[in-house]
Design a protein around this motif. Structure first.
Motif, PDB file in Angstrom:
ATOM      1  N   GLY D  35       0.818  -1.211   0.000  1.00 35.37           N
ATOM      2  CA  GLY D  35       0.000   0.000   0.000  1.00 35.37           C
ATOM      3  C   GLY D  35       0.851   1.261   0.000  1.00 35.37           C
ATOM      4  O   GLY D  35       0.582   2.198  -0.760  1.00 35.37           O
ATOM      5  N   TYR D  36       1.908   1.249   0.821  1.00 37.70           N
ATOM      6  CA  TYR D  36       2.797   2.418   0.836  1.00 37.70           C
ATOM      7  C   TYR D  36       3.374   2.683  -0.546  1.00 37.70           C
ATOM      8  O   TYR D  36       3.429   3.823  -1.014  1.00 37.70           O
ATOM      9  CB  TYR D  36       3.963   2.198   1.798  1.00 37.70           C
ATOM     10  CG  TYR D  36       3.622   2.127   3.249  1.00 37.70           C
ATOM     11  CD1 TYR D  36       2.610   2.914   3.777  1.00 37.70           C
ATOM     12  CD2 TYR D  36       4.315   1.286   4.099  1.00 37.70           C
ATOM     13  CE1 TYR D  36       2.311   2.852   5.111  1.00 37.70           C
ATOM     14  CE2 TYR D  36       4.025   1.216   5.430  1.00 37.70           C
ATOM     15  CZ  TYR D  36       3.015   1.999   5.932  1.00 37.70           C
ATOM     16  OH  TYR D  36       2.720   1.928   7.244  1.00 37.70           O
ATOM     17  N   ALA D  37       3.843   1.587  -1.188  1.00 39.22           N
ATOM     18  CA  ALA D  37       4.509   1.757  -2.487  1.00 39.22           C
ATOM     19  C   ALA D  37       3.528   2.323  -3.513  1.00 39.22           C
ATOM     20  O   ALA D  37       3.883   3.220  -4.285  1.00 39.22           O
ATOM     21  CB  ALA D  37       5.076   0.426  -2.955  1.00 39.22           C
ATOM     22  N   ALA D  38       2.289   1.821  -3.494  1.00 40.57           N
ATOM     23  CA  ALA D  38       1.313   2.299  -4.477  1.00 40.57           C
ATOM     24  C   ALA D  38       1.002   3.775  -4.257  1.00 40.57           C
ATOM     25  O   ALA D  38       0.972   4.575  -5.207  1.00 40.57           O
ATOM     26  CB  ALA D  38       0.043   1.458  -4.382  1.00 40.57           C
ATOM     27  N   ASN D  39       0.802   4.156  -2.993  1.00 39.83           N
ATOM     28  CA  ASN D  39       0.519   5.563  -2.698  1.00 39.83           C
ATOM     29  C   ASN D  39       1.652   6.458  -3.158  1.00 39.83           C
ATOM     30  O   ASN D  39       1.439   7.493  -3.793  1.00 39.83           O
ATOM     31  CB  ASN D  39       0.324   5.757  -1.193  1.00 39.83           C
ATOM     32  CG  ASN D  39      -0.944   5.136  -0.714  1.00 39.83           C
ATOM     33  OD1 ASN D  39      -1.790   4.807  -1.526  1.00 39.83           O
ATOM     34  ND2 ASN D  39      -1.082   4.972   0.577  1.00 39.83           N
ATOM     35  N   LEU D  40       2.873   6.033  -2.821  1.00 38.04           N
ATOM     36  CA  LEU D  40       4.034   6.862  -3.143  1.00 38.04           C
ATOM     37  C   LEU D  40       4.191   6.996  -4.651  1.00 38.04           C
ATOM     38  O   LEU D  40       4.531   8.067  -5.150  1.00 38.04           O
ATOM     39  CB  LEU D  40       5.279   6.238  -2.519  1.00 38.04           C
ATOM     40  CG  LEU D  40       6.518   7.087  -2.536  1.00 38.04           C
ATOM     41  CD1 LEU D  40       6.229   8.425  -1.905  1.00 38.04           C
ATOM     42  CD2 LEU D  40       7.619   6.414  -1.777  1.00 38.04           C
ATOM     43  N   MET D  41       3.900   5.918  -5.377  1.00 35.33           N
ATOM     44  CA  MET D  41       4.020   5.962  -6.837  1.00 35.33           C
ATOM     45  C   MET D  41       3.076   7.002  -7.424  1.00 35.33           C
ATOM     46  O   MET D  41       3.464   7.809  -8.271  1.00 35.33           O
ATOM     47  CB  MET D  41       3.706   4.573  -7.393  1.00 35.33           C
ATOM     48  CG  MET D  41       3.930   4.422  -8.857  1.00 35.33           C
ATOM     49  SD  MET D  41       5.664   4.503  -9.235  1.00 35.33           S
ATOM     50  CE  MET D  41       5.988   2.829  -9.672  1.00 35.33           C
TER      51      MET D  41
END
Lengths: 149, 183, 171, 112
Positions: D35-41
């Motif tokens: 989830g963190y990675a998707a948000n940051l992307m």
């Protein structure tokens, strides 16, 4: 050596003195959501953390005595209905769902931007109550026996 | 220093922390490592000019840590024995994911360059947002005015998730109480 | 007036002040919303701030607190130099241990400020407090008293200097 | 470009955790990492060189602001993530109560 529930006297006193300030700051964040960074989500979490602070410092029995848990649950459930009601009033007045029907006001004023402020408040209540209730349920959950007390 | 170098540094720290979180045996350390990842995300939001998100991510990270620690730290979970094929599974997974990474490289080359986004819809929001909604914070204007319907759905999802959590934590135990009282 | 009501009133006034400090006071909308929210905050969490009866005039207490604060800063500077001496010394002349200290303060907030002062002074740290017996357990990096178990001597060395001034503030 | 790739690697670390770990807690943490990675992307796509945050105030030019649309989307996504995490935690606790373990292979063996 500390038989009473919660943490030591120092933690209790600091919590007692600072909890109103945290709640006030949460309200500040919610009510300035359309002017500054923050908004309903951030402010709601700050309020939930303030209540959680009391829960951790004083234990769950004190918190249940202090706050009316049933009332909080009702707030939590009815906030989403309030959101819908705002949307339906917009539909009745302006023709589309969630139409911004209140007067926009002047830019940078506190009471401006129409329905954004009420919706922010609703979201703040929603987030604060729901997160606090989750932690309260986790705290009431008895871990040793795997059963609620 | 350009922002890209800062971001690369933060992302490297986050990757290391997430690998550590997955590989450490002690559960408290691994939850704290996840906290490092979340704070890294919050810091990158700050660098990427999204103070709204930085505030919200920071607060929600604290809350997630409290929930995870409250739920899991007392559990005796550290005694799971290693099996022989565990290493094999890891290697196969790493190879497959590496292939996935290599195959998706062309996709990343076709994306817009970092720092020059496509601003087709957002131009409209930026130039008309303040006049049409009266909110100085354009993110709030989009969330609660232009795309309030999205937010309604989001609040519904949150409501459902919280109701689900509360009922999972409460209802079963009531059944159990009834069983014990019948006995 | 009951204590809870008085506490709520104090919280209301303080919250209004904090709100005005945070926002622009010239705008009447801010003032209106601020007063409303202060009322709400004092209703929710106003009962916690004050739990004991008033004893002395507020102005005298603030004066005494200022005096205490200066004394505390002075003690902190002295302790800082002492700890720096210990750290820089090649032999590391420490003698760590946990000692017990008695206090005569009765109010919770006074005890809390005493404990926090002890923690903030380098070299000593409050580990635990026993509210019933008025005893504080302190981790001390360099015990200078001859007998660990001599509570009176420990008290005289560690907390007496703060306690005298705190008595003026709170009792 | 390299920022995107690093973010993608973070996402792959999350997938790796889901596929290989046998602890329910580790799997929940892996979902969080994804989830963190998707948000940051999404926020990385929104950044514009030499720009400022999208909040109006005196003397800020609108033409120099970052894209506010992905920020609005991600703001809701973060909140939902916490809700799902809470729900997963509750489910994991119930499973622990029933099977006395967090090991998913043992849970599978105890089925029925």
């Amino acid at each position: 050596m500390n038989k009473e529930p919660g943490m030591t006297l120092i933690v209790k006193t600091v919590t007692r003195i600072s909890v109103w300030l945290i709640i006030l700051y949460g309200f500040y964040i919610i009510f300035h959501g359309h002017l500054t960074p923050g908004g309903g989500f951030g402010g709601g979490v700050i309020i939930a953390l303030a209540l959680l602070n009391v829960l951790l410092a004083y234990g769950k029995d004190f918190t249940r005595k202090w706050l009316n848990i049933k009332l909080l649950e009702n707030f939590e459930s009815s906030s989403i209905t309030l959101f819908l009601i705002v949307g339906i009033i917009g539909m009745a007045v302006g023709g589309s769902f969630l139409f911004n029907f209140i007067d926009k006001g002047t830019l940078f004023n506190m009471l401006s931007s129409g329905t954004i402020l009420p919706l922010n408040i609703i979201i703040g209540i929603k987030v604060a109550m729901s997160l606090f209730l989750v932690v309260l349920a986790l705290a009431a959950y008895n871990f040793d026996k795997g059963d609620e007390q | 220093m350009p922002i890209e170098i800062w971001l690369i540094f933060i992302l490297c720290v986050m990757i290391i922390a997430s690998i550590a979180a997955l590989e450490i045996k002690d559960i408290l350390s691994s939850i704290i490592a996840i906290g490092v990842v979340g704070l890294g995300v919050s810091l990158s939001f700050l660098f990427l000019q999204a103070p709204d998100l930085a505030v919200v991510q920071f607060l929600f990270e604290i809350f997630a840590l409290i929930i995870l620690v409250r739920a899991f730290v007392k559990k005796e979970f550290h005694q799971h024995e290693e099996t022989k094929n565990n290493l094999l599974i890891s290697i196969v997974t790493i190879v497959v994911l590496g292939l996935l990474f290599l195959l998706s490289l062309p996709v990343f080359q076709n994306l817009p360059v970092f720092g020059q986004p496509l601003m087709t819809v957002s131009e409209y929001y930026l130039f008309h947002g303040a006049l049409q909604t009266g909110a100085a914070n354009l993110v709030a204007a989009i969330i609660l005015d232009y795309r309030a319907y999205d937010t309604l759905g989001e609040v519904t999802v949150l409501f459902t998730a919280i109701i689900g959590t509360l009922s999972i934590l409460k209802i079963r135990s009531k059944e159990k109480n009834r069983e014990t009282s019948n006995e | 007036m009951k204590i809870k009501t008085r506490s709520r009133l104090v919280v209301f006034i303080l919250s209004a002040f904090v709100w005005f400090a945070l926002t622009n006071m010239k705008n009447w909308q801010e003032v209106f919303v601020g007063l409303l929210l202060s009322l709400l905050v004092s209703l929710i969490a106003g009962q916690f701030l004050i739990t004991t009866e008033k004893t002395k005039h507020l102005f005298l207490r603030i004066l005494a607190f200022a005096k205490y604060f200066l004394r505390f800063i002075w003690e902190m500077i002295k302790a800082n130099f002492h700890v720096a001496y210990i750290v820089l010394h090649p032999d590391l002349p420490i003698k760590p241990g946990i000692v017990k200290v008695k206090t005569k303060l009765t109010k919770d907030s006074a005890k809390t400020i005493l404990c926090n002062s002890i923690t903030l002074t380098p070299g000593t740290m409050t580990v635990d407090i026993n509210p019933d017996k008025n005893e504080i357990y302190i981790h001390w990096i360099d015990i200078v008293t001859k007998d660990y178990y001599n509570i009176d001597e420990n008290t005289a060395t560690i907390s007496a200097k703060f306690e005298k001034l705190l008595t003026e503030v709170f009792e | 470009m390299i920022v995107y790739l690093l973010c993608f690697i973070l996402f792959l670390v999350g997938i790796y955790g889901i596929l290989t770990k046998r602890d329910l807690i580790k799997i929940i943490l892996s979902i969080g990492i994804m989830g963190y990675a998707a948000n940051l992307m999404l926020i990385l796509f929104a950044y514009r060189n030499n720009s400022i945050y999208p909040i109006l105030s005196e003397g800020k030019a609108v033409s120099q602001m970052v894209d506010p649309l992905p920020q609005a989307l991600v703001l809701t996504s973060i909140v939902i993530e916490l809700g799902t995490t809470a729900m997963l935690v509750a489910l994991a606790l119930r499973l622990y109560e029933k099977y006395k373990t967090f090991d998913i292979t043992k849970i599978r063996r105890l089925k029925g």
